[in-house]
Design a protein around this motif. Structure first.
Motif, mmCIF file in Angstrom:
data_model
loop_
_atom_site.group_PDB
_atom_site.id
_atom_site.type_symbol
_atom_site.label_atom_id
_atom_site.label_comp_id
_atom_site.label_asym_id
_atom_site.label_seq_id
_atom_site.Cartn_x
_atom_site.Cartn_y
_atom_site.Cartn_z
ATOM 1 N N ALA A 6 -102.740 29.926 44.557
ATOM 2 C CA ALA A 6 -103.363 29.890 45.885
ATOM 3 C C ALA A 6 -102.857 28.674 46.645
ATOM 4 C CB ALA A 6 -104.884 29.827 45.758
ATOM 5 N N ALA A 7 -102.540 28.855 47.918
ATOM 6 C CA ALA A 7 -102.200 27.725 48.787
ATOM 7 C C ALA A 7 -103.504 27.199 49.374
ATOM 8 C CB ALA A 7 -101.239 28.164 49.889
ATOM 9 N N ASP A 19 -101.999 25.729 44.142
ATOM 10 C CA ASP A 19 -102.807 25.396 42.968
ATOM 11 C C ASP A 19 -103.048 26.648 42.125
ATOM 12 O OD1 ASP A 19 -103.133 22.787 44.007
ATOM 13 O OD2 ASP A 19 -104.907 23.414 45.157
ATOM 14 N N GLU A 20 -103.427 26.423 40.874
ATOM 15 C CA GLU A 20 -103.906 27.492 40.013
ATOM 16 C C GLU A 20 -105.430 27.541 40.099
ATOM 17 O OE1 GLU A 20 -102.365 29.754 37.949
ATOM 18 O OE2 GLU A 20 -100.368 29.145 38.669
ATOM 19 N N GLN A 142 -103.223 35.140 45.719
ATOM 20 C CA GLN A 142 -102.751 36.415 45.175
ATOM 21 C C GLN A 142 -103.814 37.509 45.156
ATOM 22 O OE1 GLN A 142 -100.966 34.473 41.529
ATOM 23 N NE2 GLN A 142 -99.242 35.819 42.059
ATOM 24 N N TYR A 143 -105.082 37.132 44.978
ATOM 25 C CA TYR A 143 -106.159 38.117 44.924
ATOM 26 C C TYR A 143 -107.345 37.619 45.737
ATOM 27 C CZ TYR A 143 -103.560 40.291 41.121
ATOM 28 O OH TYR A 143 -102.590 40.901 40.373
ATOM 29 N N LEU A 344 -95.562 32.109 49.007
ATOM 30 C CA LEU A 344 -96.715 31.213 48.942
ATOM 31 C C LEU A 344 -96.267 29.751 48.976
ATOM 32 C CD1 LEU A 344 -99.772 31.720 48.750
ATOM 33 C CD2 LEU A 344 -99.586 31.352 46.292
ATOM 34 N N GLU A 345 -95.154 29.458 48.305
ATOM 35 C CA GLU A 345 -94.646 28.081 48.289
ATOM 36 C C GLU A 345 -94.147 27.634 49.660
ATOM 37 O OE1 GLU A 345 -95.173 29.434 44.351
ATOM 38 O OE2 GLU A 345 -94.034 30.373 45.994
ATOM 39 N N GLU A 346 -93.908 28.581 50.552
ATOM 40 C CA GLU A 346 -93.448 28.275 51.904
ATOM 41 C C GLU A 346 -94.588 28.309 52.926
ATOM 42 O OE1 GLU A 346 -88.919 30.092 51.777
ATOM 43 O OE2 GLU A 346 -90.614 31.481 51.981
#
Length: 370
Positions: A6-7, A19-20, A142-143, A344-346
């Protein structure tokens, strides 16, 4: 416990960090959506930077938080009491959350709930913080967990990148419905080249508006909009003449039936007033934009002209389902949208792109699962 990426925003005005976090688990009446398209609204950077100080009456979720207002994807899990939505359904999550048991919610007007909240964005009252805790997932992960009552099914012929534009589309659609736009309507839209303005054009065409008058500043984008339906759309660059005179010249001297104000936050009050004075006697203004100045409203004069001034904030799930049916039938043509994809990293680059883009044709889409 299973985790996902998740960003998240950790501090006001800061950068998003990946992050996780735990994958959400549905309560009885919830669904879990695998996010395949998260549309980033143009105002997000402004919200996470200035709202805590300048608009504290619109509270953000407690940080760190997952933002992302417009989410489309496929259902990956359903709660025990969800009986009609199924795993694999293609959906858009209307982010409007409410108390469910408040007076407004119970009487069928959830948008008037004092705790009304945009999931993944901001709320409209102090109680919104609790709703943010109930539904803490915006689309930048992601969810996402959301209530089954907030789900809009997306037809197979509509790309999910177009579905994640339903927030802008729905805002425009609800405003057009409040203005009673239908077959035979002469409609004026100011701010027509923006995301709300373009959405309104596409929907007004689907709703049967006879003539659409579009006003904005960017001549190239204006011409691009005119080309969507040259026989029904007329455009004018702001400053090229008096808006009211132009509209009346093309409506047998009457003026517009409806004026939709989709102006952005850099517009000034005189631009909005020009739209009001372009209305015919008995006409209706509906404001869905962000023009920030106070209007010098001559109420007695407007009363004698029977001109109505309305506002429209968001849209219902029912209105979203109506748009989905129009898109399925082909009367609502969403093919004019184009998507720019980011991972997500962007996320930070994507937010910058959303802030800086010009015009409403381009969607800035985060793809958390790619």
């Amino acid at each position: 416990m299973s985790t996902m990426r998740a960003a998240r925003l950790h501090q006001v005005g800061g950068k998003f960090e990946v992050d996780e976090v735990p994958i959400p688990v549905p309560d009885d009446y919830d669904v879990i959506i695998k996010v395949e398209s998260a549309n980033l609204v143009q105002n997000l950077r402004n919200v996470i930077t200035t709202y805590p100080s300048l608009k504290s009456f619109l509270p953000l979720p407690e940080l760190p938080a997952i933002f992302g207002m417009d989410t489309a994807g496929t259902i990956s899990q359903v709660g025990a009491r969800v009986r009609n939505l199924k795993v694999g359904d293609r959906v858009y999550l209307n982010p409007g959350r409410h108390s469910v048991d408040s007076w407004a919610s119970r009487t069928g007007d959830p948008l008037s709930d004092t705790a009304y909240t945009f999931q993944g964005y901001f709320g409209f009252g102090p109680e919104s913080r609790e709703i943010h805790k109930d539904y803490p997932h915006g689309g930048m992960c992601q969810y996402v967990k959301g209530p089954a009552s907030g789900i809009i099914r997306i037809p197979d012929n509509v790309p999910l990148d177009h579905a994640s534009r339903f927030g802008y589309l729905g805002t425009a659609y609800s405003g057009l419905r409040k203005g009673d736009v239908r077959a035979g309507t002469n409609l004026l839209i100011q701010g027509v080249t923006g995301t709300l303005g373009l959405s309104a054009v596409l929907l007004a065409l689907a709703m049967g508006a006879t003539q659409i008058f579009g006003v904005a500043r960017n001549r190239a984008l204006l011409e691009r909009i005119r080309q969507i339906a040259p026989d029904r759309i007329k455009v004018m660059a702001y400053g090229d003449g008096d808006v009211g005179d132009w509209v009346r010249q093309n409506t047998d001297g009457l003026g517009a039936d409806v004026y939709l104000d989709a102006l952005g936050d850099k517009a000034t009050a005189d631009v909005s007033m020009a739209g009001i004075w372009a209305l015919r006697r008995g006409g209706r203004m509906v404001s869905i934009g962000a023009m920030p100045e106070d209007l010098p409203i001559p109420m007695y004069r407007l009363m004698t002209l029977q001109i109505s001034l309305l506002t429209s904030l968001w849209f219902s799930v029912a209105e979203g389902e109506e748009m989905a049916r129009m898109a399925a039938a082909g009367t609502l043509d969403l093919s004019h949208f184009e998507a720019w994809h980011y991972s997500l990293e962007e996320a930070n680059q994507a937010i910058d792109a959303a802030t800086d883009r010009a015009g409403g044709f381009t969607s800035i889409i985060l793809k958390p699962n790619d």
